[in-house]
Design an enzyme around this catalytic site. Structure first.
Site, PDB file in Angstrom:
ATOM      1  CG  HIS A   1      -2.014  -1.030   0.726  1.00 14.66           C
ATOM      2  ND1 HIS A   1      -2.078  -2.340   1.142  1.00 14.66           N
ATOM      3  CD2 HIS A   1      -3.435  -0.807   0.121  1.00 14.66           C
ATOM      4  CE1 HIS A   1      -3.161  -3.073   0.550  1.00 14.66           C
ATOM      5  NE2 HIS A   1      -4.128  -2.126  -0.056  1.00 14.66           N
TER       6      HIS A   1
ATOM      7  NE  ARG B   1      -6.210   1.074  -3.160  1.00 16.60           N
ATOM      8  CZ  ARG B   1      -5.554   0.949  -4.220  1.00 16.60           C
ATOM      9  NH1 ARG B   1      -5.082   2.186  -4.810  1.00 16.60           N
ATOM     10  NH2 ARG B   1      -5.166  -0.099  -5.097  1.00 16.60           N
TER      11      ARG B   1
ATOM     12  NE  ARG C   1     -11.188  -0.849  -1.325  1.00 17.03           N
ATOM     13  CZ  ARG C   1      -9.767  -1.303  -1.864  1.00 17.03           C
ATOM     14  NH1 ARG C   1      -9.567  -2.300  -2.584  1.00 17.03           N
ATOM     15  NH2 ARG C   1      -8.811  -0.754  -1.213  1.00 17.03           N
TER      16      ARG C   1
ATOM     17  CD  GLU D   1      -9.763  -7.358  -3.353  1.00 13.66           C
ATOM     18  OE1 GLU D   1      -8.758  -6.621  -3.667  1.00 13.66           O
ATOM     19  OE2 GLU D   1     -10.759  -6.841  -2.604  1.00 13.66           O
TER      20      GLU D   1
ATOM     21  CG  ASN E   1      -2.956  -4.286  -6.766  1.00 11.23           C
ATOM     22  OD1 ASN E   1      -2.455  -4.343  -7.908  1.00 11.23           O
ATOM     23  ND2 ASN E   1      -3.402  -3.108  -6.271  1.00 11.23           N
ATOM     24  CG  ASP E   2      -5.705  -8.051  -2.391  1.00 10.72           C
ATOM     25  OD1 ASP E   2      -4.585  -8.349  -1.853  1.00 10.72           O
ATOM     26  OD2 ASP E   2      -6.230  -7.032  -2.125  1.00 10.72           O
TER      27      ASP E   2
ATOM     28  NE  ARG F   1      -1.433  -5.740  -2.082  1.00 14.22           N
ATOM     29  CZ  ARG F   1      -2.392  -5.244  -2.574  1.00 14.22           C
ATOM     30  NH1 ARG F   1      -3.654  -5.416  -2.275  1.00 14.22           N
ATOM     31  NH2 ARG F   1      -2.413  -3.574  -2.530  1.00 14.22           N
TER      32      ARG F   1
ATOM     33  CB  CYS G   1     -10.022  -0.920  -9.589  1.00 14.26           C
ATOM     34  SG  CYS G   1     -10.403  -2.039  -8.317  1.00 14.26           S
TER      35      CYS G   1
HETATM   36  C1  PEP Z   1      -6.262  -4.845  -5.570  1.00 12.93           C
HETATM   37  O1  PEP Z   1      -6.358  -5.651  -4.727  1.00 12.93           O
HETATM   38  O2  PEP Z   1      -5.865  -4.782  -6.800  1.00 12.93           O
HETATM   39  C2  PEP Z   1      -7.102  -3.250  -5.246  1.00 12.93           C
HETATM   40  C3  PEP Z   1      -7.488  -2.822  -6.197  1.00 12.93           C
HETATM   41  O3  PEP Z   1      -7.435  -3.178  -3.736  1.00 12.93           O
HETATM   42  P1  PEP Z   1      -5.966  -2.759  -2.945  1.00 12.93           P
HETATM   43  O4  PEP Z   1      -4.725  -2.660  -3.823  1.00 12.93           O
HETATM   44  O5  PEP Z   1      -6.364  -1.467  -1.929  1.00 12.93           O
HETATM   45  O6  PEP Z   1      -5.872  -4.113  -1.824  1.00 12.93           O
HETATM   46 MG    MG Z   2      -7.139  -5.488  -2.595  1.00 15.98          MG
END
Ligand code: PEP
Ligand code: MG
Length: 584
Positions: free
Chosen positions: A198, A305, A345, A443, A466-467, A477, A514
């Site tokens: 993050h 977010r 979100r 995700e 990402n997740d 990650r 996203c």
């Molecule tokens: C993701 O997981 O790709 C996402 C957009 O949410 P975050 O990165 O805030 O977990």
């Molecule tokens: Mg995520």
């Protein structure tokens, strides 16, 4: 000092040139920010007052010592009083405030760090142990300081000093990162972190060059060293020669010219050569980011977010933002986007975005009580947020997005609570959009594989790549030690991505991306060839993605796409992707 180069993981774009500002490990919970020139003396005074108060406290403890108290106790207090009077503790931090403009806590902690390092070198065991005394004294002063931490207003905006500073740290907590937003540092270098931790996300959204996962940069780089961050290459050059510095200054101005050129595309719709429109949206962390989104020509916010509103709340009366505070923030985002849709979100805390430090003790936070799981376990907190989002929907188009859904009952429970929030507001006569679209983040691989479970109950889908990558490949990650295995071109990821868009299209449910893949220019053609028509990304990346869309003829991509999806060989996949780039 000889020049040397360090390699890490690139997380944003561009070049930064500046002096190193070493940050104390994030584990020590002090605020780090710069004070404006005109507030420096007030900040010095704040630290002097705190030191004087600790002197008084020590004297009071001395005076109250019972007659039969062990003599060591008195001696111990004497040592602390002596330490506190030592110019290395009582004066050096004042100089740091004056020269580096650090806030009082940061200045004190930096100095204590430096002293502690010197003590570590001492051979004599007894003297080496005195390090703990210095730290205890510092902690006392910090306690007094934090009691009045917000007495002095923060620097409010870009200051010439911070513009040339590069923060170097073991890691930067999301909360500290939020503070740095306002101080406009020119770059970030951290030992830890991965492509989609993050902290990386925030630096990307600020458009600030950053390299993470550097291993031990914070030990190799010294305070005030000159640094160049080449974030495209993931490289940091320490103490560069004049020649190298000049080369990078030239590249930096080139990039700036390029950026200016791209900004001319702001009002141009993102349409491929063969007439297919791609909706480009921005990801934001705070309502004020809507200004960047509008500036970049975003068609809306694809991901707000909201958890960042819940972090960095020292100085607020309540630990969590109230319904009214949240409503004000969501409404500001909605009005900031001037009629363009804003996807908010719901709270996604846990894993590398802990609500409080105690969460660090959780065995496996990424698999634990995160995001919607957390919200459903705290219905009151969730209800407060749902009401605030609904109230904001009366002021412009809002969509509600639920993170980390995997189970049918989580969908049911979320929808029930949303219905309940709506009923409450209706009964109270408060306006909201009764038809507010509710979507699911896809995700977790289970969600991707069980998509039919989602399409009937929800209005839209948004893929958090990402997740999705983290959980599909079992790669943390945020962990730099496995960052090389975090691969968005892994055949499993590509198959999942194709499957999601096909299923969603068949079910006629809108699907967007996203996560990080949406803002990765290497993947733009691939994703739109698969059928994705909505991409949400950090505003800073949007102009170049738009340019890629404008230069694409979708029809030409179908043949290379087929080859990519048929291949399970990573090298071949990359070759076909390169062919796709050539195909136009
Ligand atoms: C993701 O997981 O790709 C996402 C957009 O949410 P975050 O990165 O805030 O977990
Ligand atoms: Mg995520």
């Amino acid at each position: 000092m000889a020049s040397f180069t360090l390699q890490g993981i690139p997380v944003s774009r561009g070049i930064a040139i500046g002096r190193a500002h070493l940050l104390r490990p994030a584990a020590l919970d002090v605020q780090h920010y710069l004070v404006a020139q005109e507030q420096v003396e007030a900040e010095v005074l704040r630290l002097q007052d705190a030191i004087a108060q600790v002197h008084r406290e020590l004297q009071a403890i001395w005076a109250d010592l019972p007659q039969d108290a062990p003599t060591e106790l008195g001696a111990f207090l004497d040592v602390h009083a002596l330490i506190l009077s030592d110019p290395m503790v009582s004066e050096a931090p004042l100089d740091i405030i004056r020269t580096r403009h650090y806030n009082a806590e940061w200045a004190l902690v930096s100095q204590v760090d430096e002293l502690s390092a010197q003590f570590d070198e001492i051979e004599d065991d007894y003297l080496r142990e005195r390090k703990a005394d210095i730290q205890q004294v510092a902690e006392r002063v910090l306690k007094v300081l934090t009691g009045s931490a917000n007495a002095v207003p923060r620097s409010d905006g870009i200051d010439e000093r911070s513009a040339n500073m590069i923060v170097v740290a073991r890691d930067i907590s999301p909360a500290d990162m939020m503070q740095f937003r306002d101080d406009a540092f020119s770059g970030f270098v951290t030992d830890e972190g991965g492509q989609n931790s993050h902290t990386a996300i925030v630096s990307r959204s600020l458009g600030i060059p950053a390299v993470v996962g550097m291993g031990n940069a914070s030990r190799l780089i010294e305070q005030d060293d000159w640094l160049i961050i080449d974030s495209d290459a993931g490289v940091v050059i320490v103490a560069p020669t004049t020649q190298v510095l000049e080369q990078y200054r030239e590249r930096q101005s080139q990039l700036l010219r390029q950026k200016k050129k791209l900004s001319k595309l702001k009002k141009t719709p993102a349409i491929t050569q063969d007439g297919v429109e791609i909706t480009l949206l921005a990801n934001i962390e705070l309502p004020e980011d809507t200004a960047h989104a509008m500036d970049a020509g975003a068609s809306g916010v694809g991901l707000f977010r909201s958890e960042f509103l819940f972090m960095e709340r020292s100085g607020h009366e309540h630990k969590l933002p109230t319904e009214d505070e949240q409503f004000a923030a969501y409404k500001a985002a909605v009005t900031g986007m001037k009629g363009r849709p804003v996807t908010i979100r719901t709270l996604d805390v846990g894993a590398d975005k802990p609500l409080d430090a105690s969460e660090h003790q959780i065995l496996n936070p990424a698999l634990g009580l995160r995001a919607i799981r957390y919200c459903l376990s705290e219905p009151q907190l969730f209800m407060t947020q749902l009401r605030a989002i609904l109230r904001a929907s009366a002021f412009g188009p809002v969509k509600m997005l639920i993170p980390m859904l995997a189970h049918s009952m989580e969908i049911e429970q979320s929808l029930t609570l949303i219905a309940q929030a709506k009923a409450e507001l209706s009964a109270e006569g408060i306006a909201f959009d009764a038809a507010i679209p509710v979507g699911a983040m896809i995700e977790i691989p289970a969600a991707a594989l069980a998509l039919p479970m989602f399409v009937k109950k929800l209005d839209f889908l948004s893929i958090g790549t990402n997740d999705l990558i983290q959980y599909t490949l079992a790669i943390d990650r945020a962990d730099h030690e496995v960052a090389h295995l975090y691969d968005d071109l892994h055949p499993a990821i590509l198959q999942l991505m194709q499957m999601i868009v096909s299923t969603a299209d068949k079910a006629e449910i809108p699907v967007s991306i996203c996560g990080g893949m949406a803002g990765d220019i290497r993947l733009t053609r691939l994703l739109i060839a698969m059928g994705y028509r909505e991409l949400s990304m950090p505003a800073a990346l949007l102009p170049e993605i738009k340019q890629a869309v404008l230069n694409t003829t979708l029809e030409n991509l179908q043949a290379p796409l087929k080859k990519i999806l048929r291949s399970f060989d990573p090298l071949q996949i990359r070759e076909h992707l390169a062919a796709m780039e050539q195909a136009g």
